[in-house]
Write a protein that holds these residues in place. Structure first.
Motif, PDB file in Angstrom:
ATOM      1  N   ILE A   1       0.830  -1.205   0.000  1.00 57.44           N
ATOM      2  CA  ILE A   1       0.000   0.000   0.000  1.00 57.44           C
ATOM      3  C   ILE A   1       0.869   1.262   0.000  1.00 57.44           C
ATOM      4  N   ALA A   2       2.032   1.188   0.620  1.00 60.14           N
ATOM      5  CA  ALA A   2       2.923   2.355   0.645  1.00 60.14           C
ATOM      6  C   ALA A   2       3.383   2.714  -0.767  1.00 60.14           C
ATOM      7  N   GLY A   3       3.901   1.708  -1.468  1.00 62.10           N
ATOM      8  CA  GLY A   3       4.415   1.949  -2.814  1.00 62.10           C
ATOM      9  C   GLY A   3       3.311   2.351  -3.772  1.00 62.10           C
TER      10      GLY A   3
ATOM     11  N   VAL B   1       8.595  -1.095  -8.990  1.00 58.31           N
ATOM     12  CA  VAL B   1       9.220  -2.415  -9.041  1.00 58.31           C
ATOM     13  C   VAL B   1       8.754  -3.259  -7.862  1.00 58.31           C
ATOM     14  N   GLU B   2       8.132  -4.383  -8.147  1.00 52.30           N
ATOM     15  CA  GLU B   2       7.617  -5.276  -7.104  1.00 52.30           C
ATOM     16  C   GLU B   2       8.261  -6.651  -7.270  1.00 52.30           C
ATOM     17  N   ARG B   3       8.679  -7.208  -6.147  1.00 50.84           N
ATOM     18  CA  ARG B   3       9.385  -8.483  -6.179  1.00 50.84           C
ATOM     19  C   ARG B   3       8.460  -9.658  -6.484  1.00 50.84           C
ATOM     20  N   GLU B   4       7.260  -9.599  -5.954  1.00 51.51           N
ATOM     21  CA  GLU B   4       6.322 -10.714  -6.101  1.00 51.51           C
ATOM     22  C   GLU B   4       5.620 -10.641  -7.471  1.00 51.51           C
TER      23      GLU B   4
ATOM     24  N   GLY C   1       1.098  -6.378  -1.535  1.00 49.83           N
ATOM     25  CA  GLY C   1       1.770  -6.524  -0.235  1.00 49.83           C
ATOM     26  C   GLY C   1       0.881  -7.165   0.813  1.00 49.83           C
ATOM     27  N   HIS C   2       1.164  -6.860   2.071  1.00 52.97           N
ATOM     28  CA  HIS C   2       0.426  -7.480   3.170  1.00 52.97           C
ATOM     29  C   HIS C   2      -1.036  -7.053   3.199  1.00 52.97           C
ATOM     30  N   MET C   3      -1.300  -5.828   2.767  1.00 57.08           N
ATOM     31  CA  MET C   3      -2.678  -5.355   2.907  1.00 57.08           C
ATOM     32  C   MET C   3      -3.634  -6.197   2.068  1.00 57.08           C
TER      33      MET C   3
ATOM     34  N   GLU D   1     -10.568  -7.730   7.263  1.00 55.79           N
ATOM     35  CA  GLU D   1     -11.130  -6.405   7.471  1.00 55.79           C
ATOM     36  C   GLU D   1     -10.123  -5.604   8.284  1.00 55.79           C
ATOM     37  N   THR D   2     -10.243  -4.282   8.223  1.00 57.10           N
ATOM     38  CA  THR D   2      -9.172  -3.487   8.810  1.00 57.10           C
ATOM     39  C   THR D   2      -9.668  -2.583   9.936  1.00 57.10           C
ATOM     40  N   PHE D   3      -8.855  -2.542  11.001  1.00 56.63           N
ATOM     41  CA  PHE D   3      -9.167  -1.600  12.080  1.00 56.63           C
ATOM     42  C   PHE D   3      -8.897  -0.197  11.574  1.00 56.63           C
ATOM     43  N   PRO D   4      -9.436   0.816  12.137  1.00 54.86           N
ATOM     44  CA  PRO D   4     -10.428   0.827  13.216  1.00 54.86           C
ATOM     45  C   PRO D   4     -11.859   0.900  12.688  1.00 54.86           C
TER      46      PRO D   4
ATOM     47  N   ALA E   1      -7.397  -6.957  18.834  1.00 57.73           N
ATOM     48  CA  ALA E   1      -8.748  -6.514  19.196  1.00 57.73           C
ATOM     49  C   ALA E   1      -9.690  -6.755  18.007  1.00 57.73           C
ATOM     50  N   LYS E   2      -9.189  -6.446  16.812  1.00 59.01           N
ATOM     51  CA  LYS E   2      -9.982  -6.680  15.598  1.00 59.01           C
ATOM     52  C   LYS E   2     -10.298  -8.172  15.442  1.00 59.01           C
ATOM     53  N   HIS E   3      -9.276  -9.007  15.671  1.00 57.15           N
ATOM     54  CA  HIS E   3      -9.481 -10.452  15.518  1.00 57.15           C
ATOM     55  C   HIS E   3     -10.559 -10.960  16.478  1.00 57.15           C
TER      56      HIS E   3
ATOM     57  N   PRO F   1      11.939  -6.219  10.018  1.00 60.00           N
ATOM     58  CA  PRO F   1      12.338  -5.727   8.698  1.00 60.00           C
ATOM     59  C   PRO F   1      12.400  -6.893   7.712  1.00 60.00           C
ATOM     60  N   ARG F   2      12.320  -6.565   6.435  1.00 51.81           N
ATOM     61  CA  ARG F   2      12.449  -7.585   5.401  1.00 51.81           C
ATOM     62  C   ARG F   2      13.772  -8.307   5.535  1.00 51.81           C
ATOM     63  N   LYS F   3      13.750  -9.588   5.299  1.00 43.71           N
ATOM     64  CA  LYS F   3      15.035 -10.279   5.174  1.00 43.71           C
ATOM     65  C   LYS F   3      15.724  -9.695   3.943  1.00 43.71           C
TER      66      LYS F   3
ATOM     67  N   GLY G   1       6.252   3.706   4.543  1.00 44.91           N
ATOM     68  CA  GLY G   1       5.674   2.473   5.055  1.00 44.91           C
ATOM     69  C   GLY G   1       6.521   1.734   6.057  1.00 44.91           C
ATOM     70  N   ALA G   2       6.213   0.449   6.194  1.00 40.76           N
ATOM     71  CA  ALA G   2       6.755  -0.351   7.284  1.00 40.76           C
ATOM     72  C   ALA G   2       8.236  -0.688   7.125  1.00 40.76           C
ATOM     73  N   CYS G   3       8.842  -0.354   6.009  1.00 40.71           N
ATOM     74  CA  CYS G   3      10.285  -0.604   5.880  1.00 40.71           C
ATOM     75  C   CYS G   3      11.071   0.309   6.814  1.00 40.71           C
TER      76      CYS G   3
ATOM     77  N   PRO H   1       7.620  -0.375  12.270  1.00 43.71           N
ATOM     78  CA  PRO H   1       6.260  -0.908  12.280  1.00 43.71           C
ATOM     79  C   PRO H   1       5.222   0.201  12.117  1.00 43.71           C
ATOM     80  N   LYS H   2       4.232  -0.069  11.280  1.00 46.28           N
ATOM     81  CA  LYS H   2       3.229   0.964  10.973  1.00 46.28           C
ATOM     82  C   LYS H   2       1.924   0.325  10.570  1.00 46.28           C
ATOM     83  N   ASP H   3       0.816   1.003  10.886  1.00 44.70           N
ATOM     84  CA  ASP H   3      -0.469   0.540  10.375  1.00 44.70           C
ATOM     85  C   ASP H   3      -0.763   1.238   9.051  1.00 44.70           C
ATOM     86  N   ILE H   4      -1.933   0.960   8.494  1.00 46.54           N
ATOM     87  CA  ILE H   4      -2.219   1.483   7.154  1.00 46.54           C
ATOM     88  C   ILE H   4      -2.350   3.020   7.139  1.00 46.54           C
ATOM     89  N   PRO H   5      -3.093   3.621   8.075  1.00 42.06           N
ATOM     90  CA  PRO H   5      -3.175   5.095   8.009  1.00 42.06           C
ATOM     91  C   PRO H   5      -1.805   5.780   8.055  1.00 42.06           C
TER      92      PRO H   5
HETATM   93  C1  LIG Z   1      -1.876  -9.740  10.922  1.00 39.09           C
HETATM   94  C2  LIG Z   1      -1.877  -8.309  10.521  1.00 39.09           C
HETATM   95  C3  LIG Z   1      -3.060  -7.575  10.537  1.00 39.09           C
HETATM   96  C4  LIG Z   1      -3.082  -6.218  10.200  1.00 39.09           C
HETATM   97  N1  LIG Z   1      -4.251  -5.539  10.262  1.00 39.09           N
HETATM   98  C5  LIG Z   1      -4.267  -4.201   9.998  1.00 39.09           C
HETATM   99  C6  LIG Z   1      -5.469  -3.462  10.090  1.00 39.09           C
HETATM  100  O1  LIG Z   1      -6.522  -4.006  10.381  1.00 39.09           O
HETATM  101  N2  LIG Z   1      -5.434  -2.115   9.883  1.00 39.09           N
HETATM  102  C7  LIG Z   1      -4.263  -1.474   9.577  1.00 39.09           C
HETATM  103  O2  LIG Z   1      -4.271  -0.245   9.436  1.00 39.09           O
HETATM  104  N3  LIG Z   1      -3.117  -2.172   9.443  1.00 39.09           N
HETATM  105  C8  LIG Z   1      -3.093  -3.516   9.638  1.00 39.09           C
HETATM  106  N4  LIG Z   1      -1.912  -4.217   9.502  1.00 39.09           N
HETATM  107  C9  LIG Z   1      -0.699  -3.488   9.080  1.00 39.09           C
HETATM  108  C10 LIG Z   1      -0.556  -3.387   7.544  1.00 39.09           C
HETATM  109  O3  LIG Z   1      -0.442  -4.669   7.017  1.00 39.09           O
HETATM  110  C11 LIG Z   1       0.676  -2.571   7.197  1.00 39.09           C
HETATM  111  O4  LIG Z   1       0.548  -1.286   7.743  1.00 39.09           O
HETATM  112  C12 LIG Z   1       0.870  -2.373   5.695  1.00 39.09           C
HETATM  113  O5  LIG Z   1       0.771  -3.574   5.019  1.00 39.09           O
HETATM  114  C13 LIG Z   1       2.238  -1.747   5.398  1.00 39.09           C
HETATM  115  O6  LIG Z   1       2.359  -1.565   4.025  1.00 39.09           O
HETATM  116  P1  LIG Z   1       3.753  -1.478   3.266  1.00 39.09           P
HETATM  117  O7  LIG Z   1       3.436  -1.146   1.865  1.00 39.09           O
HETATM  118  O8  LIG Z   1       4.654  -0.591   3.997  1.00 39.09           O
HETATM  119  O9  LIG Z   1       4.400  -2.932   3.377  1.00 39.09           O
HETATM  120  P2  LIG Z   1       4.008  -4.331   2.715  1.00 39.09           P
HETATM  121  O10 LIG Z   1       2.558  -4.527   2.769  1.00 39.09           O
HETATM  122  O11 LIG Z   1       4.869  -5.329   3.383  1.00 39.09           O
HETATM  123  O12 LIG Z   1       4.416  -4.176   1.184  1.00 39.09           O
HETATM  124  C14 LIG Z   1       5.729  -4.156   0.755  1.00 39.09           C
HETATM  125  C15 LIG Z   1       5.819  -4.616  -0.680  1.00 39.09           C
HETATM  126  O13 LIG Z   1       7.160  -4.502  -1.145  1.00 39.09           O
HETATM  127  C16 LIG Z   1       7.548  -5.686  -1.810  1.00 39.09           C
HETATM  128  N5  LIG Z   1       8.992  -5.850  -1.678  1.00 39.09           N
HETATM  129  C17 LIG Z   1       9.689  -6.195  -0.559  1.00 39.09           C
HETATM  130  N6  LIG Z   1      11.005  -6.217  -0.796  1.00 39.09           N
HETATM  131  C18 LIG Z   1      11.154  -5.856  -2.091  1.00 39.09           C
HETATM  132  C19 LIG Z   1      12.296  -5.681  -2.914  1.00 39.09           C
HETATM  133  N7  LIG Z   1      13.523  -5.874  -2.446  1.00 39.09           N
HETATM  134  N8  LIG Z   1      12.110  -5.300  -4.193  1.00 39.09           N
HETATM  135  C20 LIG Z   1      10.851  -5.105  -4.674  1.00 39.09           C
HETATM  136  N9  LIG Z   1       9.749  -5.253  -3.926  1.00 39.09           N
HETATM  137  C21 LIG Z   1       9.889  -5.621  -2.645  1.00 39.09           C
HETATM  138  C22 LIG Z   1       6.754  -6.768  -1.138  1.00 39.09           C
HETATM  139  O14 LIG Z   1       6.627  -7.894  -1.970  1.00 39.09           O
HETATM  140  C23 LIG Z   1       5.426  -6.061  -0.875  1.00 39.09           C
HETATM  141  O15 LIG Z   1       4.557  -6.160  -1.957  1.00 39.09           O
HETATM  142  C24 LIG Z   1      -1.884  -5.578   9.813  1.00 39.09           C
HETATM  143  C25 LIG Z   1      -0.695  -6.319   9.769  1.00 39.09           C
HETATM  144  C26 LIG Z   1      -0.675  -7.656  10.122  1.00 39.09           C
HETATM  145  C27 LIG Z   1       0.608  -8.400  10.098  1.00 39.09           C
END
Ligand SMILES: Cc1cc2nc3c(=O)[nH]c(=O)nc-3n(C[C@H](O)[C@H](O)[C@H](O)COP(=O)(O)OP(=O)(O)OC[C@H]3O[C@@H](n4cnc5c(N)ncnc54)[C@H](O)[C@@H]3O)c2cc1C
Ligand code: SF4
Ligand code: SF4
Ligand code: FES
Lengths: 166, 665
Positions: free
Chosen positions: B150-152, B169-172, B177-179, B184-187, B420-422, B507-509, B549-551, B554-558
């Motif tokens: 979601i960040a990218g 550029v996306e690796r997968e 990503g995780h989102m 469903e997402t808090f809050p 809490a959401k779970h 952090p990412r491996k 973002g989370a790189c 640690p961060k939530d979606i907002p």
């Molecule tokens: C169990 C769980 C529940 C959650 N529930 C909520 C919620 O309800 N509400 C909320 O606000 N937040 C929630 N979150 C947090 C939310 O998932 C994150 O805030 C959000 O996903 C962060 O987004 P991001 O883009 O920074 O990272 P990511 O979602 O991790 O995306 C990073 C992307 O970068 C790619 N990438 C990584 N390394 C490379 C590389 N070297 N080259 C190219 N691409 C790469 C990855 O494949 C991935 O697609 C939850 C998290 C977890 C673990």
């Protein structure tokens, strides 16, 4: 309120090497807050403590400084990320060296003064000035400077030739 | 011979009250090289600056010293004035006789003597000042975004909407990503897919976004405004331009039983697959490790059934070079995995929690997949072991987080909220079930967050137990959870059907490897470091590289989305100009003196020092010397103080200038 100033027989010369971003700004804050401190200090501004070559400290002593203060951002706060870490290491080694050659380390102070620490700046400068005043004038390096001047002039062709062969 | 002009300011009475400004001007006027000196009530005022400019022209001044307030206050003002009178701005210096003199001393005589010395020191310095030309670097108005979570996605859309090209550029095989995995997402409990997929489609359709999925960064060169990035497009075995996304290949592929990592191994997928139905792009990829064609040479079904002939078993990795001016890093996070040894720890994972050994002990992300309407169970909460609905469920928070002995002392920030959401999602789906939560603290700062957490207790009746779990074990088809409730000081034992672990955000491996390619710094955990924790939270110390973002932690979606938009805004600020102008306070190497020890390279906090080959006319290598890239140099001068052969000099702070100052005292 105007307090009657004490007159001292010896007024030490203090040279301060500071970074722009933290300590220089901290000294500015002492000014804007109208704090008072002894007028013995002269401030030299550097971008970062990382730029401060220990040679400048030697130079300052040779030039007649009785005390030297080096100050920059607190560890971790350096404007250039890590300049002060390099400076810290450099000065740690340098202090040892100075101690080895017999300089009283009471004349040389390292510290961290942030842009918000006008008060700390005042304490630091006042403290060092008083301390050095108690120690008396710094002689060693002034003599060294004279020696250097003496041995430094290569004024005959023979000397020049000998020098070139080294 | 220099013709220096000295201008002593009264600053109303701020200076003249304690410093005899006329005496200062008169004394300094006697110094060798000073051609003109005067004092004036307000130097920074219009008439003051006019006086300065007039004197430069009429007295043919070569250098200027303004003795007034702190340079932090007005250095820019006077340098500009000097420039408009036709002198190089760096031939003007300020002597600080206000903050460092008149304001901090009372004795008029003492202060005046000090002021004379301060001005004299700056006179000696300015004599050694050199003309410094402003440095300009061109800007390539294209941006790279690394990571399509979601960040990218947010950063790419913002930058592209502002009219600039973006390479994402996306690796997968798919962005999201995780989102994309969340239920469903808090809050607010809105469905993650519903708010996410439209954005993913926007990325795919955007005319200014070039999307490379299944791709990685191979190599980065250059500096702010001028990066050359080599992207490795991994062999997908499917030609993207030909594929229509019909999905026949996936239906016909005879290999069917490969655990789908997107579904946390709860579901199965074929060897040619898209990770999830809403994938963007909707182009499959062949998992060569599991494909029969690649393993034995037989099969080839997908190629036969593919109408447009998109399957290509011979496809190879391709390297593409993309010129960009800015880089946004948005590579997200990994989840702490229970079986592995955490970094910096000699203790292996959390064996005591049985994850990996007891099938019904799962982690939070697996629970998300179970609860997701588009997940492998269609949104039914069921036990991986036997498919039964769990009636007693235990959630354990802070698994890995805030555990110094395991090498992770930080708080993962999102687990209190998603647990809490779970519990809510669970109670919505299993009406006769009961959820228990073991927690250390509830950390719920954030808009509407604490209300959300309270709701899980007050309305959904989750039972919160403050304390840690000491042990769990399988007993029949139950999991016995033993812990303590420290608020009442008793031991608790719960027979649960399922246990969910809120594992730490890590952090990412390989985050460090990418950081080294980019030349950015990271903390001891390998989260990327921002330039300043408070004032420059989205910039890297390396100019032209931004974080989202989370790189970064640690961060939530907002928070992630806010940071991504902020990073995009920084990129747009950079792209608002055709040329980058920067202060010419940069280091320069004297190549004749440089011995190639590269100590400077080691200490430079910006990675500005490069190795440069010097060759003679025949092209033979003479030596390798340091070269400071002026686009990258931050201007700290650490290299200069380190250089053993005194071969690198910081313009504006040369040894000559500093020694001249010391000698004046
Ligand atoms: C169990 C769980 C529940 C959650 N529930 C909520 C919620 O309800 N509400 C909320 O606000 N937040 C929630 N979150 C947090 C939310 O998932 C994150 O805030 C959000 O996903 C962060 O987004 P991001 O883009 O920074 O990272 P990511 O979602 O991790 O995306 C990073 C992307 O970068 C790619 N990438 C990584 N390394 C490379 C590389 N070297 N080259 C190219 N691409 C790469 C990855 O494949 C991935 O697609 C939850 C998290 C977890 C673990
Ligand atoms: S590879 Fe061919 S069959 Fe498979 S999805 Fe693409 S177009 Fe359809
Ligand atoms: S001045 Fe600082 S940033 Fe510039 S090259 Fe030297 S060490 Fe690197
Ligand atoms: S900028 Fe203050 S120590 Fe580096």
């Amino acid at each position: 309120m105007h307090t009657e100033k004490e007159k001292h027989t010896f007024e030490p010369k203090i040279i301060a090497f500071v970074c722009t971003w933290c300590t220089y700004a901290g000294a500015d804050l002492a000014g804007t807050s109208r704090m008072q401190y002894p007028a013995n200090v002269r401030v030299l501004k550097f971008p970062c403590t990382g730029r401060i070559d220990p040679v400048f400290i030697l130079k300052a002593f040779q030039q007649g400084a009785d005390g030297v203060l080096v100050s920059g951002c607190h560890p971790g706060d350096c404007h250039y990320i890590a300049g002060n870490f390099h400076a810290r290491r450099r000065f740690a080694a340098f202090r040892k060296l100075l101690e080895f050659v017999g300089v009283d380390l009471g004349r040389l102070q390292f510290s961290w003064v942030s842009a918000a620490e006008g008060g700390k700046w005042v304490e630091m400068v006042t403290g060092l000035t008083e301390q050095v005043r108690g120690m008396g004038p710094m002689q060693e390096f002034k003599e060294l400077a004279l020696e250097e001047q003496w041995s430094g002039s290569i004024d005959t062709p023979e000397l020049q030739e000998a020098y070139d062969q080294i | 011979m220099s013709r220096i002009g000295v201008f002593v300011c009264h600053c109303g009475e701020n200076i003249s009250r304690t410093v005899d400004v006329e005496r200062v001007a008169a004394e300094v006027g006697k110094l060798p090289g000073v051609a003109f000196s005067t004092d004036y009530k307000y130097m920074c005022s219009d008439p003051g600056q006019g006086l300065l400019k007039k004197a430069i022209r009429e007295e043919r001044l070569s250098h200027v010293v303004v003795a007034a307030c702190s340079p932090r206050m007005h250095e820019k003002t006077f340098r500009k004035a000097v420039e408009s009178a036709g002198l190089n701005p760096f031939l003007c210096e300020m002597a600080n006789i206000r903050e460092h003199c008149s304001w901090v001393h009372e004795d008029r005589d003492e202060a005046t003597v000090k002021a004379i010395e301060i001005v004299g020191m700056m006179v000696e310095r300015v004599k050694k000042n050199r003309v410094l030309p402003t440095i300009t670097v061109p800007v390539t108005k294209r941006s790279l975004v690394i990571g399509g979570g979601i960040a990218g996605i947010q950063a790419a859309l913002d930058i592209a909407d502002a009219g600039h090209e973006v390479v994402l550029v996306e690796r997968e095989p798919s962005i999201g990503g995780h989102m994309a995995q969340l239920s469903e997402t808090f809050p607010t409990l809105d469905c993650s897919q519903c708010i996410m997929t439209p954005k993913m489609v926007d990325v795919a359709n955007h005319p200014r976004i070039k999307l490379y999925t299944y791709a990685e960064i191979e190599h980065v060169e250059g500096y702010i405004g001028n990066f050359q990035v080599t992207v490795r497009r991994k062999a997908r075995s499917v030609i993207e331009e030909k594929c229509t996304g019909c999905g026949v290949c996936m239906e016909k592929c005879p290999v069917r039983k490969i655990p789908n990592t997107f579904d946390r191994d709860l579901g199965m997928r074929p060897a040619i697959y898209v990770p999830f139905p809403q994938a963007v792009p909707n182009t499959p990829v062949i998992d060569r490790e599991n494909c029969t064609k690649f393993k034995t040479g037989k099969c080839g079904v997908c190629q036969k059934v593919c109408g447009p002939g998109a399957v290509d078993y011979e496809q190879e990795d391709r390297l593409i070079v993309e010129p960009v001016g800015a880089i946004v890093v948005a590579t997200g996070f990994d989840l702490y995995s229970i079986e592995e040894k955490p970094k910096g720890s000699s203790i292996k994972g959390y064996g005591e929690f049985g994850h990996g050994r007891i099938p019904d002990v799962i982690d939070g992300m697996t629970f998300e997949r179970l609860a997701s309407a588009s997940g492998p169970t269609g949104g039914k909460i069921m036990r991986p072991s036997d498919g039964r609905e769990p009636k007693q469920i235990v959630f354990i928070q802070c698994v890995g987080s805030r555990a110094r002995e395991k090498g992770i002392s930080y708080c993962s920030k999102i687990c209190c909220m998603y647990t809490a959401k779970h519990t809510m999602l669970y109670h919505h789906k299993v009406h006769d079930g009961q959820a228990y939560v073991f927690f250390m603290d509830a950390r719920t700062p954030g808009k509407s967050y604490d209300e959300f957490w309270r709701r899980s207790i007050e309305e959904e009746e989750a039972v919160y137990i403050r304390g840690m779990v000491s042990r769990l074990y399988q007993k029949g088809d139950k999991i016995v959870v033993m812990g303590s409730d420290i608020s009442v000081g008793v031991q608790v034992e719960i027979e649960a059907d399922m246990v969910v672990l809120a594992t730490a955000v890590q952090p990412r491996k390989g985050a460090d490897t990418l950081a080294q390619k980019l030349g950015i710094s990271y903390d001891k955990y390998h989260f990327y470091s921002e330039a300043h924790a408070k004032l420059r939270p989205v910039e890297c110390a390396t100019a032209g590289i931004y974080l989202a973002g989370a790189c970064q932690g640690p961060k939530d979606i907002p928070d992630t989305v806010s940071q991504a938009s902020a990073a995009a805004a920084k990129v747009m600020t950079l792209f608002a100009r055709d040329q980058l102008e920067r202060e010419p306070i940069v280091a320069r190497v004297r190549e004749t003196g440089c011995v190639g020890c590269f100590y400077c390279k080691k200490v430079c906090p910006y990675g500005a020092v490069e190795e440069k080959e010097i060759r003679d006319r025949q092209g033979n290598l003479v030596k390798v010397v340091a070269y400071v890239n002026p686009g990258v140099c931050g201007g700290c001068g650490t290299c200069q103080a380190t250089c053993p052969s005194k071969s690198v000099e910081l313009d504006g702070y040369t040894d000559e200038q500093i020694v001249a100052m010391i000698e004046s005292l």
